[in-house]
Design a protein around this motif. Structure first.
Motif, PDB file in Angstrom:
ATOM      1  N   UNK A  54     -52.531 -20.808  16.927  1.00 22.41           N
ATOM      2  CA  UNK A  54     -51.952 -19.761  16.088  1.00 22.41           C
ATOM      3  C   UNK A  54     -52.215 -18.399  16.700  1.00 22.41           C
ATOM      4  N   UNK A  55     -51.296 -17.479  16.466  1.00 25.47           N
ATOM      5  CA  UNK A  55     -51.509 -16.103  16.922  1.00 25.47           C
ATOM      6  C   UNK A  55     -51.398 -15.129  15.759  1.00 25.47           C
ATOM      7  N   UNK A  56     -51.562 -15.638  14.537  1.00 26.72           N
ATOM      8  CA  UNK A  56     -51.509 -14.778  13.362  1.00 26.72           C
ATOM      9  C   UNK A  56     -52.717 -13.854  13.351  1.00 26.72           C
ATOM     10  N   UNK A  57     -52.493 -12.586  12.998  1.00 27.38           N
ATOM     11  CA  UNK A  57     -53.578 -11.628  12.926  1.00 27.38           C
ATOM     12  C   UNK A  57     -53.335 -10.622  11.826  1.00 27.38           C
ATOM     13  N   UNK A  58     -54.331  -9.816  11.512  1.00 31.01           N
ATOM     14  CA  UNK A  58     -54.168  -8.815  10.451  1.00 31.01           C
ATOM     15  C   UNK A  58     -53.224  -7.698  10.880  1.00 31.01           C
ATOM     16  N   UNK A  59     -52.579  -7.081   9.894  1.00 28.95           N
ATOM     17  CA  UNK A  59     -51.627  -6.013  10.190  1.00 28.95           C
ATOM     18  C   UNK A  59     -52.286  -4.836  10.906  1.00 28.95           C
ATOM     19  N   UNK A  60     -53.589  -4.627  10.690  1.00 26.90           N
ATOM     20  CA  UNK A  60     -54.232  -3.462  11.297  1.00 26.90           C
ATOM     21  C   UNK A  60     -54.399  -3.593  12.803  1.00 26.90           C
ATOM     22  N   UNK A  91     -56.252  -7.000   4.876  1.00 27.32           N
ATOM     23  CA  UNK A  91     -55.238  -7.525   5.792  1.00 27.32           C
ATOM     24  C   UNK A  91     -55.507  -8.981   6.153  1.00 27.32           C
ATOM     25  N   UNK A  92     -56.787  -9.340   6.298  1.00 32.78           N
ATOM     26  CA  UNK A  92     -57.122 -10.735   6.581  1.00 32.78           C
ATOM     27  C   UNK A  92     -56.731 -11.639   5.415  1.00 32.78           C
ATOM     28  N   UNK A  93     -56.971 -11.172   4.198  1.00 32.02           N
ATOM     29  CA  UNK A  93     -56.585 -11.965   3.036  1.00 32.02           C
ATOM     30  C   UNK A  93     -55.070 -12.107   2.958  1.00 32.02           C
ATOM     31  N   UNK A  94     -54.362 -11.026   3.270  1.00 28.96           N
ATOM     32  CA  UNK A  94     -52.903 -11.091   3.255  1.00 28.96           C
ATOM     33  C   UNK A  94     -52.388 -12.070   4.308  1.00 28.96           C
ATOM     34  N   UNK A  95     -53.034 -12.082   5.474  1.00 32.36           N
ATOM     35  CA  UNK A  95     -52.577 -12.936   6.575  1.00 32.36           C
ATOM     36  C   UNK A  95     -52.907 -14.406   6.340  1.00 32.36           C
ATOM     37  N   UNK A  96     -54.082 -14.686   5.739  1.00 37.56           N
ATOM     38  CA  UNK A  96     -54.570 -16.066   5.682  1.00 37.56           C
ATOM     39  C   UNK A  96     -54.765 -16.599   4.266  1.00 37.56           C
ATOM     40  N   UNK A  97     -54.492 -15.772   3.244  1.00 32.23           N
ATOM     41  CA  UNK A  97     -54.669 -16.235   1.882  1.00 32.23           C
ATOM     42  C   UNK A  97     -56.070 -15.981   1.370  1.00 32.23           C
ATOM     43  N   UNK A  98     -56.304 -16.325   0.124  1.00 28.36           N
ATOM     44  CA  UNK A  98     -57.581 -16.014  -0.526  1.00 28.36           C
ATOM     45  C   UNK A  98     -58.650 -17.067  -0.290  1.00 28.36           C
ATOM     46  N   UNK A  99     -58.310 -18.169   0.364  1.00 28.28           N
ATOM     47  CA  UNK A  99     -59.298 -19.207   0.646  1.00 28.28           C
ATOM     48  C   UNK A  99     -60.187 -18.838   1.812  1.00 28.28           C
ATOM     49  N   UNK A 114     -67.725  -2.943  12.604  1.00 26.42           N
ATOM     50  CA  UNK A 114     -68.032  -3.222  14.014  1.00 26.42           C
ATOM     51  C   UNK A 114     -66.820  -3.823  14.711  1.00 26.42           C
ATOM     52  N   UNK A 115     -66.086  -4.699  14.006  1.00 28.29           N
ATOM     53  CA  UNK A 115     -64.903  -5.287  14.628  1.00 28.29           C
ATOM     54  C   UNK A 115     -63.850  -4.221  14.913  1.00 28.29           C
ATOM     55  N   UNK A 116     -63.589  -3.341  13.946  1.00 31.95           N
ATOM     56  CA  UNK A 116     -62.590  -2.294  14.155  1.00 31.95           C
ATOM     57  C   UNK A 116     -62.981  -1.398  15.324  1.00 31.95           C
ATOM     58  N   UNK A 117     -64.275  -1.078  15.423  1.00 28.11           N
ATOM     59  CA  UNK A 117     -64.750  -0.241  16.543  1.00 28.11           C
ATOM     60  C   UNK A 117     -64.540  -0.963  17.874  1.00 28.11           C
ATOM     61  N   UNK A 118     -64.884  -2.256  17.920  1.00 26.24           N
ATOM     62  CA  UNK A 118     -64.732  -3.011  19.167  1.00 26.24           C
ATOM     63  C   UNK A 118     -63.281  -3.166  19.570  1.00 26.24           C
ATOM     64  N   UNK A 119     -62.408  -3.416  18.599  1.00 27.64           N
ATOM     65  CA  UNK A 119     -60.989  -3.564  18.905  1.00 27.64           C
ATOM     66  C   UNK A 119     -60.402  -2.253  19.417  1.00 27.64           C
ATOM     67  N   UNK A 120     -60.760  -1.135  18.774  1.00 21.20           N
ATOM     68  CA  UNK A 120     -60.287   0.167  19.252  1.00 21.20           C
ATOM     69  C   UNK A 120     -60.778   0.422  20.673  1.00 21.20           C
ATOM     70  N   UNK A 121     -62.017   0.036  20.960  1.00 17.14           N
ATOM     71  CA  UNK A 121     -62.552   0.208  22.319  1.00 17.14           C
ATOM     72  C   UNK A 121     -61.766  -0.623  23.323  1.00 17.14           C
TER      73      UNK A 121
END
Length: 313
Positions: A54-60, A91-99, A114-121
């Protein structure tokens, strides 16, 4: 149908290919250059994109959607760095549901800031390598703008979308996608926004769930003509500083290699490689790590700073 010039999608395609292991035709030299340029936080942040199947990811991943106009990489990075951690969770909940989240995204959800900082880097550092390529692509992008305009008027979306990727087929307001996210998607009356990228020939990034518009990022035709060796340090000046062999050796370990690999690549006796590695290690420019029977050599942060200095001269 319209076209958006949003180079952030190029950076996303490059890190997905170079760091996440989703090989989409990016030449090895560029994979190595981007992997060497991106630091550890960026490597860690990109790992969720590497999950098979899968290549689904959050909108951000794309905070400023191309459906609302062009956006520069600095603008996208500013938007990323302004995002509250709760936006990633939503965004993760929207992409993958509430489970339960897919296992690859759980660490990001546990430490969203930390993830947002690393991704921006990762995006920023990959773009440092790719920006000269983008600058050289102006003629290709201008030609693509004209091609899309003519095709949209003369042939309609069917003729145009069929040329973007072998993974796409369009007809009757439906888009058929093959590959990891295979399926048929009803586009309805939504506008379609095309985003040309400088990426491997098989790269494709899609946003099909937005109510406002569909956007499709695809390799700009002719991109293969731009793939040349990435910008390298000025070796003449570097050689004058430390000698030809050590300069070549330092450039050779953009990604860690074993001592035997270096000896074979540089066609130098192992004893000579050991001698020069000793000198580079004493200068705190390389690290050596024993893994089983092999010794792996890599560059230090100090070496990266030195090479960056010579790239700018």
């Amino acid at each position: 149908m319209s076209l958006s010039i949003s180079p952030h999608l190029t950076a996303l395609a490059l890190i997905t290919d170079a760091l996440a292991g989703r090989r989409r035709g990016l030449p090895g030299l560029w994979r190595d250059a981007i992997a060497a340029r991106v630091g550890r936080p960026g490597h860690q942040a990109v790992r969720p994109l590497a999950a098979p199947g899968t290549s689904v990811g959050p909108d951000c991943l794309v905070p400023l959607t191309p459906a609302r106009g062009d956006a520069t990489v600095p603008e996208q990075l500013a938007a990323l760095r302004d995002l509250p951690p709760g936006r990633l969770l939503a965004d993760l909940e929207q992409a993958f549901g509430s489970g339960p989240l897919p296992v690859q995204w759980r660490s990001a959800a546990e430490r969203p800031a930390a993830w947002l900082h690393g991704y921006a880097s990762a995006i920023s550092e990959a773009w440092d390598t790719a920006a000269p390529l983008w600058d050289n692509a102006r003629a290709l992008l201008d030609r693509e703008i004209r091609r899309v305009g003519v095709a949209a008027v003369r042939g309609g979306p069917e003729a145009l979308l069929g040329t973007l990727s072998p993974r796409l087929t369009y007809g009757g307001d439906r888009l058929l996608v093959s590959g990891a996210d295979a399926g048929t998607h009803d586009l309805g009356e939504r506008p379609i926004v095309l985003v040309p990228m400088l990426a491997g020939k098989d790269a494709l990034i899609l946003s099909l769930d937005d109510r406002e518009a569909v956007w499709i990022a695809y390799p700009v035709p002719g991109a293969a003509t731009l793939w040349r060796r990435p910008a390298a340090p000025a070796r003449d000046e570097l050689s004058a500083l430390m000698g030809q062999v050590r300069a070549d050796l330092l450039c050779a370990v953009a990604r860690p290699k074993t001592m035997s690999m270096l000896a074979a690549d540089m066609q130098i006796a192992p004893s000579s490689i050991t001698y020069h590695c000793d000198r580079l290690r004493a200068a705190r420019l390389i690290t050596r790590e024993r893994r089983g029977r092999e010794v792996w050599v890599g560059r230090t942060h100090r070496a990266e700073e030195l090479l960056e200095l010579f790239r700018r001269t």
